[in-house]
Design a protein around this motif. Sequence first.
Motif, mmCIF file in Angstrom:
data_model
loop_
_atom_site.group_PDB
_atom_site.id
_atom_site.type_symbol
_atom_site.label_atom_id
_atom_site.label_comp_id
_atom_site.label_asym_id
_atom_site.label_seq_id
_atom_site.Cartn_x
_atom_site.Cartn_y
_atom_site.Cartn_z
ATOM 1 N N ILE A 93 0.826 -0.967 0.257
ATOM 2 C CA ILE A 93 0.037 0.043 -0.154
ATOM 3 C C ILE A 93 0.918 1.257 -0.129
ATOM 4 O O ILE A 93 1.796 1.324 0.746
ATOM 5 N N GLU A 94 0.697 2.018 -1.086
ATOM 6 C CA GLU A 94 1.633 3.213 -1.077
ATOM 7 C C GLU A 94 1.042 4.290 -0.277
ATOM 8 O O GLU A 94 -0.253 4.606 -0.301
ATOM 9 N N ALA A 95 1.773 4.851 0.740
ATOM 10 C CA ALA A 95 1.453 6.082 1.547
ATOM 11 C C ALA A 95 2.721 6.814 1.304
ATOM 12 O O ALA A 95 3.728 6.402 1.057
ATOM 13 N N GLY A 96 2.407 8.182 1.894
ATOM 14 C CA GLY A 96 3.588 9.051 1.701
ATOM 15 C C GLY A 96 3.748 10.512 2.339
ATOM 16 O O GLY A 96 2.681 10.322 3.461
ATOM 17 N N VAL A 97 4.534 11.051 2.110
ATOM 18 C CA VAL A 97 4.839 12.527 2.861
ATOM 19 C C VAL A 97 4.463 13.397 1.683
ATOM 20 O O VAL A 97 4.978 13.390 0.768
ATOM 21 N N TYR A 98 3.954 14.708 2.074
ATOM 22 C CA TYR A 98 3.710 15.792 1.477
ATOM 23 C C TYR A 98 4.008 16.822 2.299
ATOM 24 O O TYR A 98 3.291 17.475 2.715
ATOM 25 N N ASN A 121 4.312 26.707 12.463
ATOM 26 C CA ASN A 121 3.062 25.879 11.976
ATOM 27 C C ASN A 121 3.415 24.851 10.869
ATOM 28 O O ASN A 121 2.980 23.746 10.808
ATOM 29 N N SER A 122 4.187 25.497 10.052
ATOM 30 C CA SER A 122 4.626 24.778 8.622
ATOM 31 C C SER A 122 5.644 23.560 9.389
ATOM 32 O O SER A 122 5.195 22.228 8.820
ATOM 33 N N LEU A 123 6.472 23.839 10.215
ATOM 34 C CA LEU A 123 7.198 22.471 10.709
ATOM 35 C C LEU A 123 6.486 21.600 11.353
ATOM 36 O O LEU A 123 6.701 20.347 11.146
ATOM 37 N N TYR A 124 5.082 22.146 12.280
ATOM 38 C CA TYR A 124 4.430 21.241 12.940
ATOM 39 C C TYR A 124 3.759 20.225 11.987
ATOM 40 O O TYR A 124 3.757 19.015 11.963
ATOM 41 N N VAL A 125 3.106 20.605 10.863
ATOM 42 C CA VAL A 125 2.445 20.011 9.971
ATOM 43 C C VAL A 125 3.097 19.135 9.087
ATOM 44 O O VAL A 125 2.756 18.079 8.815
ATOM 45 N N SER A 126 4.236 19.636 8.655
ATOM 46 C CA SER A 126 5.124 18.882 7.637
ATOM 47 C C SER A 126 5.786 17.653 8.305
ATOM 48 O O SER A 126 5.902 16.678 7.499
#
Length: 160
Positions: A93-98, A121-126
């Motif tokens: 199953i392919e899953a990933g990071v965006y 916030n960007s760092l938290y979410v990423s």
Amino acid sequence: RLSKRLIKSPGFNYRLPEIPALLGLEQLKQIKHIIAEKTALAEYYTNLLDGIPFLTCPKSASYSRHTFQTYAVLLKNPKDRDRIISLLKSENIEAGVYNYVIHRQPYYKDKYNLKDKDFPNSLYVSSRILVLPLSQGLEKAQVKRIAKKIRSFFHVDNKG
């Protein structure tokens, strides 16, 4: 974990070969159907994953409509992401990071002297985002299987 795609200098690429352009035109003719199909699958994911205390499912604002280019959940613990990706990968199953965190891209970071501390916030979410499969032709049974693996990872009883 940074994306392998790095922006090192600005540029433009307006070229679109004829075959992809024709495919795009055909897809535009079916855009309402494509969005409806992906929205239905996204709602099914949310139905199966909602209530897991270790992640947050995407929600649309009351004044907008989500087209679900991707289905991304936000994990509470960033350490879970790579483990879930590995688990899903072991099941084909392919899953990933965006995580295109713009302030970390070399061109923007250097040109504007951008610092991590200015974008918490960007760092938290990423570091916590997990993108699950969501494509045209994906079947509900496949979504159910993926959700079941994620619920099992968190030791949460399975739905449906």
